[in-house]
Write an enzyme that holds these catalytic residues in place. Structure first.
Site, PDB file in Angstrom:
ATOM      1  N   GLN A   1     102.702  24.774  50.309  1.00 23.42           N
ATOM      2  CA  GLN A   1     102.463  25.008  51.738  1.00 23.42           C
ATOM      3  C   GLN A   1     100.996  24.696  52.013  1.00 23.42           C
ATOM      4  O   GLN A   1     100.124  25.438  51.570  1.00 23.42           O
ATOM      5  CB  GLN A   1     102.752  26.474  52.097  1.00 23.42           C
TER       6      GLN A   1
ATOM      7  N   LYS B   1      76.502  48.511   9.691  1.00 17.18           N
ATOM      8  CA  LYS B   1      75.943  47.782   8.537  1.00 17.18           C
ATOM      9  C   LYS B   1      75.281  48.753   7.549  1.00 17.18           C
ATOM     10  O   LYS B   1      74.745  48.329   6.529  1.00 17.18           O
ATOM     11  CB  LYS B   1      74.959  46.726   9.019  1.00 17.18           C
TER      12      LYS B   1
ATOM     13  N   ARG C   1      81.453  39.739   8.710  1.00 18.24           N
ATOM     14  CA  ARG C   1      80.137  39.990   8.099  1.00 18.24           C
ATOM     15  C   ARG C   1      79.844  41.490   7.985  1.00 18.24           C
ATOM     16  O   ARG C   1      79.109  41.922   7.115  1.00 18.24           O
ATOM     17  CB  ARG C   1      79.027  39.287   8.904  1.00 18.24           C
TER      18      ARG C   1
ATOM     19  N   GLU D   1      81.315  33.451  30.117  1.00 17.73           N
ATOM     20  CA  GLU D   1      82.200  33.175  31.252  1.00 17.73           C
ATOM     21  C   GLU D   1      82.294  31.697  31.682  1.00 17.73           C
ATOM     22  O   GLU D   1      83.348  31.096  31.689  1.00 17.73           O
ATOM     23  CB  GLU D   1      81.720  34.014  32.452  1.00 17.73           C
TER      24      GLU D   1
ATOM     25  N   ASN E   1      84.992  41.928  20.665  1.00 22.35           N
ATOM     26  CA  ASN E   1      84.752  40.568  21.159  1.00 22.35           C
ATOM     27  C   ASN E   1      83.382  40.087  20.687  1.00 22.35           C
ATOM     28  O   ASN E   1      82.591  39.558  21.465  1.00 22.35           O
ATOM     29  CB  ASN E   1      84.881  40.472  22.691  1.00 22.35           C
TER      30      ASN E   1
ATOM     31  N   ASP F   1      86.041  35.982  31.533  1.00 29.47           N
ATOM     32  CA  ASP F   1      85.782  37.288  30.927  1.00 29.47           C
ATOM     33  C   ASP F   1      86.844  38.310  31.328  1.00 29.47           C
ATOM     34  O   ASP F   1      87.640  38.758  30.505  1.00 29.47           O
ATOM     35  CB  ASP F   1      84.409  37.805  31.366  1.00 29.47           C
TER      36      ASP F   1
ATOM     37  N   LEU G   1      77.001  54.110  16.144  1.00 26.03           N
ATOM     38  CA  LEU G   1      77.309  53.993  14.717  1.00 26.03           C
ATOM     39  C   LEU G   1      76.779  52.663  14.211  1.00 26.03           C
ATOM     40  O   LEU G   1      77.022  51.617  14.834  1.00 26.03           O
ATOM     41  CB  LEU G   1      78.836  54.066  14.540  1.00 26.03           C
TER      42      LEU G   1
HETATM   43  N1  COA Z   1      76.201  48.185  14.116  1.00 23.30           N
HETATM   44  C1  COA Z   1      75.600  47.175  13.439  1.00 23.30           C
HETATM   45  N2  COA Z   1      75.590  45.905  13.871  1.00 23.30           N
HETATM   46  C2  COA Z   1      76.208  45.648  15.026  1.00 23.30           C
HETATM   47  C3  COA Z   1      76.854  46.654  15.785  1.00 23.30           C
HETATM   48  C4  COA Z   1      76.830  47.986  15.267  1.00 23.30           C
HETATM   49  N3  COA Z   1      77.416  48.982  15.914  1.00 23.30           N
HETATM   50  N4  COA Z   1      77.380  46.104  16.891  1.00 23.30           N
HETATM   51  C5  COA Z   1      77.075  44.792  16.851  1.00 23.30           C
HETATM   52  N5  COA Z   1      76.374  44.514  15.738  1.00 23.30           N
HETATM   53  C6  COA Z   1      75.868  43.203  15.299  1.00 23.30           C
HETATM   54  C7  COA Z   1      76.980  42.251  14.958  1.00 23.30           C
HETATM   55  O1  COA Z   1      77.503  42.556  13.688  1.00 23.30           O
HETATM   56  C8  COA Z   1      76.241  40.913  14.997  1.00 23.30           C
HETATM   57  O2  COA Z   1      75.482  40.757  13.812  1.00 23.30           O
HETATM   58  P1  COA Z   1      75.524  39.435  12.871  1.00 23.30           P
HETATM   59  O3  COA Z   1      75.512  38.250  13.790  1.00 23.30           O
HETATM   60  O4  COA Z   1      74.269  39.594  12.079  1.00 23.30           O
HETATM   61  O5  COA Z   1      76.726  39.495  12.056  1.00 23.30           O
HETATM   62  C9  COA Z   1      75.217  41.144  16.100  1.00 23.30           C
HETATM   63  O6  COA Z   1      75.235  42.556  16.360  1.00 23.30           O
HETATM   64  C10 COA Z   1      75.423  40.418  17.394  1.00 23.30           C
HETATM   65  O7  COA Z   1      76.791  40.303  17.757  1.00 23.30           O
HETATM   66  P2  COA Z   1      77.283  39.039  18.612  1.00 23.30           P
HETATM   67  O8  COA Z   1      78.686  39.255  19.017  1.00 23.30           O
HETATM   68  O9  COA Z   1      76.986  37.791  17.852  1.00 23.30           O
HETATM   69  O10 COA Z   1      76.364  39.161  19.912  1.00 23.30           O
HETATM   70  P3  COA Z   1      75.515  38.028  20.658  1.00 23.30           P
HETATM   71  O11 COA Z   1      74.745  38.757  21.689  1.00 23.30           O
HETATM   72  O12 COA Z   1      74.739  37.170  19.735  1.00 23.30           O
HETATM   73  O13 COA Z   1      76.632  37.105  21.357  1.00 23.30           O
HETATM   74  C11 COA Z   1      78.552  36.694  22.768  1.00 23.30           C
HETATM   75  C12 COA Z   1      77.286  37.550  22.522  1.00 23.30           C
HETATM   76  C13 COA Z   1      79.278  37.310  23.957  1.00 23.30           C
HETATM   77  C14 COA Z   1      78.158  35.257  23.095  1.00 23.30           C
HETATM   78  C15 COA Z   1      79.447  36.723  21.515  1.00 23.30           C
HETATM   79  O14 COA Z   1      79.689  38.067  21.163  1.00 23.30           O
HETATM   80  C16 COA Z   1      80.777  36.007  21.683  1.00 23.30           C
HETATM   81  O15 COA Z   1      80.863  34.777  21.683  1.00 23.30           O
HETATM   82  N6  COA Z   1      81.880  36.781  21.786  1.00 23.30           N
HETATM   83  C17 COA Z   1      83.222  36.262  21.860  1.00 23.30           C
HETATM   84  C18 COA Z   1      83.538  35.683  23.198  1.00 23.30           C
HETATM   85  C19 COA Z   1      83.287  36.639  24.323  1.00 23.30           C
HETATM   86  O16 COA Z   1      83.837  37.716  24.396  1.00 23.30           O
HETATM   87  N7  COA Z   1      82.479  36.178  25.266  1.00 23.30           N
HETATM   88  C20 COA Z   1      82.318  36.794  26.541  1.00 23.30           C
HETATM   89  C21 COA Z   1      81.503  37.957  26.553  1.00 23.30           C
HETATM   90  S1  COA Z   1      81.672  38.659  28.153  1.00 23.30           S
END
Ligand code: COA
Length: 416
Positions: free
Chosen positions: A249, A75, A104, A139, A96, A168, A72
């Site tokens: 211990q 956006k 956003r 992590e 997460n 994680d 899905l």
């Molecule tokens: N449809 C449309 N857009 C989607 C979507 C969907 N189904 N699923 C994800 N996206 C978009 C998000 O909206 C985001 O867009 P934006 O930044 O333009 O608003 C984009 O995908 C990327 O999401 P993001 O979470 O920023 O991924 P990332 O790869 O850049 O970062 C992490 C990854 C893990 C660093 C980050 O998600 C994070 O810090 N999460 C919280 C802490 C966490 O859980 N960390 C451990 C992970 S194991």
């Protein structure tokens, strides 16, 4: 017999490891977990650390069992309408994403609550409110910021991260607990609520004994740490303690027969006070039983190197499994250092379902870790992870009641 979470429907916006760990646990307990993924892209881990070309990685498959996959685009306008309908139909939403990503997309908590006041909305973020709230976190960042790395490793050497994914998977566990608690509360209140867990907080919770020691330091040296017996002064912060036990211990990792060639020929050995006399007998030091220099736990603290040296002289004559066989009947707590190979091959773990063999249509058979929590009336079975978008039509039809024409239209519009 039904599953414990039968009837709970989860809108799973999680990716990578922390969130998927949480929703996999809930799925094992019977929740209907609908994993929402970006069309054509999916969870990034599907393609990371691949061992077989073009096949979902073990990283992905081992964290996403028992879930359905719906693609899905949240956006896309039609995608947003479908998402709104899904929020109406689900009990829990888990995500997460990096801080601000859900806002956003146009679905901040206030809006989710408005759409479905019974919704429990659960998030993992790297940090809680404060100076680092906007940071992306993986992590090892959490292990470092949560106090684990500074207290792990050998004294005088670099801070060390641990292989256990406490940032994680540990935070995913905490979040699952928060979600089930909120579901229980909803039974009385009729309302959902927001559940958040920061990875820094989750790691710190698992490191609480080190904050204990930080405060004990203000009242004198930490006598159970090996460095005390070695005459090394303590600094201002809880130090790295190598393989010291961390509890009251004293314990260490000791060499066993074959250590010269086998990197895992070691045992953990705990000199539990209650069985000190048994330890003296088994290692051939019966004179230590009554010797005032060794007879009591306090007296032994300055001699831990000598004590463990004598124990190791004995463990080096035995395999790690022989140490276990000899010590267990004497109530001496010991544990073999098991390699992942040994764990994968351990029959008792297969029998309990802790290690399971799963069949996947594209990769064939692989091993995974089953549900480590066993419920007597609600056993878990492990169902392979879904292919990207495998259940899109099924979910749109069964959960949202869309017709085939409506599904085709949503697909044409790039919503799914
Ligand atoms: N449809 C449309 N857009 C989607 C979507 C969907 N189904 N699923 C994800 N996206 C978009 C998000 O909206 C985001 O867009 P934006 O930044 O333009 O608003 C984009 O995908 C990327 O999401 P993001 O979470 O920023 O991924 P990332 O790869 O850049 O970062 C992490 C990854 C893990 C660093 C980050 O998600 C994070 O810090 N999460 C919280 C802490 C966490 O859980 N960390 C451990 C992970 S194991």
């Amino acid at each position: 017999m039904g599953k414990a979470l039968d009837g709970v429907r989860i809108l799973d916006f999680t990716h990578v490891q922390s969130g998927p760990t949480c929703t996999q646990l809930l799925a094992w307990f019977g929740a209907d977990v609908i994993k929402v993924e970006r069309p054509g892209v999916g969870d990034a881990t599907r393609g990371q650390l691949r061992d077989i070309p073009d096949v979902d990685s073990l990283y992905f498959t081992m964290l996403n069992h028992n879930k359905r996959s719906l693609t899905l685009n949240s956006k896309n306008e039609t995608g947003k309408q479908l998402l709104t309908r899904l929020i109406e139909e689900c009990d829990v939403m888990v995500e997460n994403f990096a801080p601000g990503a859900i806002d956003r997309m146009g679905f901040p908590w206030e809006k989710i609550q408005e759409i479905n006041p019974r919704m429990i909305y659960a998030s993992v973020k790297g940090f809680g409110p404060g100076p680092y709230a906007d940071c992306k976190v993986y992590e090892n960042v959490a292990q470092c910021a949560g106090g684990s790395a500074s207290t792990t490793g050998m004294l005088g050497e670099v801070p060390m991260v641990t292989g256990a994914q406490i940032g994680d998977s540990g935070t995913g566990l905490h979040l699952a607990f928060g979600i089930v608690t909120a579901l229980y509360h909803r039974e009385q209140s009729g309302r959902g609520q927001r559940v958040t867990c920061a990875m820094q907080d989750g790691v710190l919770n698992l490191c609480r004994v080190k904050l204990r020691d930080q405060q004990r330091l203000g009242h004198g040296p930490l006598k159970e740490y090996s460095q005390f017996g070695e005459g090394i002064p303590f600094g201002e912060a809880t130090p790295r303690a190598g393989n010291d036990s961390g509890g009251g211990q004293p314990g260490r990792i000791l060499k066993c027969k074959g250590w010269e060639t086998d990197p895992d020929a070691y045992t953990y050995f705990i000199t539990q006070a209650a069985v000190w006399k048994n330890i003296c007998d088994v290692i051939g030091k019966p004179e230590w039983k009554e010797d005032p220099e060794y007879a009591t736990p306090d007296a032994r603290l300055p001699h831990l190197n000598e004590v463990f040296g004598a124990i190791e002289d004995w463990t080096m004559t035995k395999s790690k499994f022989e140490v276990m066989e000899i010590c267990n009947p004497l109530n001496i707590p010991v544990g073999p250092i098991l390699s992942m190979k040994e764990i994968a091959e351990e029959p008792s773990l297969r029998e309990t379902g802790t290690i399971v063999e799963v069949d996947h249509p594209e990769r064939g058979k692989y091993l995974s870790v089953g549900n480590p929590v066993k419920l007597s009336d609600s056993p878990s079975d492990v169902v392979r992870s879904p292919l990207l978008g495998e259940h899109t039509d099924e979910v749109l039809r069964d959960v949202l009641g869309l017709s085939d024409d409506e599904i085709a239209k949503a697909r044409e519009e790039g919503a799914v």
